[in-house]
Write an enzyme that holds these catalytic residues in place. Structure first.
Site, PDB file in Angstrom:
ATOM      1  CD  GLN A  37      -1.250  -0.158   3.709  1.00  0.00           C
ATOM      2  OE1 GLN A  37      -2.413  -0.484   3.521  1.00  0.00           O
ATOM      3  NE2 GLN A  37      -0.774   0.052   4.924  1.00  0.00           N
ATOM      4  CG  HIS A  64      -2.630  -4.465   3.600  1.00  0.00           C
ATOM      5  ND1 HIS A  64      -3.789  -3.952   3.066  1.00  0.00           N
ATOM      6  CD2 HIS A  64      -2.986  -4.993   4.809  1.00  0.00           C
ATOM      7  CE1 HIS A  64      -4.799  -4.145   3.919  1.00  0.00           C
ATOM      8  NE2 HIS A  64      -4.337  -4.793   4.969  1.00  0.00           N
ATOM      9  CG  PHE A 114      -0.477  -3.953  10.456  1.00  0.00           C
ATOM     10  CD1 PHE A 114      -1.496  -4.609   9.783  1.00  0.00           C
ATOM     11  CD2 PHE A 114       0.419  -3.210   9.695  1.00  0.00           C
ATOM     12  CE1 PHE A 114      -1.623  -4.547   8.402  1.00  0.00           C
ATOM     13  CE2 PHE A 114       0.302  -3.128   8.314  1.00  0.00           C
ATOM     14  CZ  PHE A 114      -0.710  -3.802   7.671  1.00  0.00           C
ATOM     15  CG  HIS A 117      -5.532  -8.240  11.320  1.00  0.00           C
ATOM     16  ND1 HIS A 117      -6.824  -8.660  11.592  1.00  0.00           N
ATOM     17  CD2 HIS A 117      -5.506  -7.933   9.989  1.00  0.00           C
ATOM     18  CE1 HIS A 117      -7.543  -8.603  10.480  1.00  0.00           C
ATOM     19  NE2 HIS A 117      -6.781  -8.172   9.498  1.00  0.00           N
ATOM     20  CD  GLU A 118      -2.493  -8.344   7.218  1.00  0.00           C
ATOM     21  OE1 GLU A 118      -2.420  -9.135   6.263  1.00  0.00           O
ATOM     22  OE2 GLU A 118      -3.464  -7.586   7.392  1.00  0.00           O
ATOM     23  CE  LYS A 121      -9.498 -11.374   6.936  1.00  0.00           C
ATOM     24  NZ  LYS A 121     -10.097 -10.046   6.646  1.00  0.00           N
ATOM     25  CG  HIS A 122      -4.600 -12.786   5.543  1.00  0.00           C
ATOM     26  ND1 HIS A 122      -5.645 -13.037   4.682  1.00  0.00           N
ATOM     27  CD2 HIS A 122      -4.789 -11.522   6.008  1.00  0.00           C
ATOM     28  CE1 HIS A 122      -6.428 -11.960   4.621  1.00  0.00           C
ATOM     29  NE2 HIS A 122      -5.940 -11.033   5.416  1.00  0.00           N
TER      30      HIS A 122
END
Length: 229
Positions: A37, A64, A114, A117-118, A121-122
């Protein structure tokens, strides 16, 4: 006795099912989206942004995420809650991540929220291929390899607030990386369309770029702004 044996078998099955489902879901994806990003576009919105506690990031594309996806356009998420984010496992990468994967969310933070979360989630959906350390290392290596800002400035496309054709942005990145990107736009405080994120596709092993099997939905205008940061 038979009833007791059957009950014990059922209990054992119920205990192992979550791990079976977690393992199978983490193995089931086709490719990665590697998403970077532009911080100027993240911040130049009505929502605005907050610099990380380490200070204003460099005027460069930031990571990102590295997102497992399916060829039908859907994606797995939150695949294994038994493998939470562990900052100690990436202690050797933290310095590089603060530079290349900075947080711009408010309130200001170190970046760990951050990254957590990444990963959760992924990243947990790719752990059959790469572990937590290698997940973040792979993303850092891909950023260095792709050098989006270098590709754009070489083509005379600079973060100066001017508008450029989306075709020229796409072509310059393809010429540099060898692969077709997908461009995501957002809108600045005046409602103008601007360059926000660049998606490139990566093979399932995380080792190299590929042509995207499918692109996300959405589109930009023919001319988009490239704001300063």
């Amino acid at each position: 006795m038979k009833l007791l044996h059957a009950s014990l078998c059922l209990i054992s099955l119920l205990l192992i099912l979550p791990s079976i489902f977690a393992a199978s879901s983490s193995e089931d994806f086709d490719f990665f989206y590697f998403v970077q990003q532009w911080p100027g576009s993240y911040c130049d919105t009505e929502k605005s942004c907050c610099f990380p506690t380490s200070g204003k990031p460099a005027a460069d594309f930031g990571i990102h995420g590295l997102w497992p996806n399916y060829k039908d356009g859907t994606y797995p998420s939150n695949c294994d809650n038994t493998k939470p984010f562990d900052s100690s496992s990436i202690s050797d990468l933290i310095s590089s991540m603060k530079k290349s994967w900075p947080t711009l969310a408010c309130p200001s933070g170190s970046g760990e929220t951050f990254w957590e979360h990444e990963w959760e989630k992924h990243g947990t959906c790719s752990e059959s291929v790469i572990n937590q350390h290698d997940y973040f290392q792979t993303a850092l290596s891909l950023k260095q390899k792709t050098d989006l800002l270098g590709a754009l400035t070489k083509a005379g496309i600079n973060p100066d607030g001017k508008s450029y054709s989306i075709e020229s942005i796409r072509d310059s990145i393809k010429e540099s990386t060898g692969f077709t990107p997908w461009i995501q736009c957002n809108r600045d405080v005046s409602g103008n369309s601007q360059l926000y994120q660049v998606y490139l596709c990566v093979d399932r092993s995380g080792s190299g770029l590929i042509e995207c099997p499918v692109f996300p939905h959405g589109k930009c205008g023919d001319e988009i702004a490239f704001p300063s940061f």
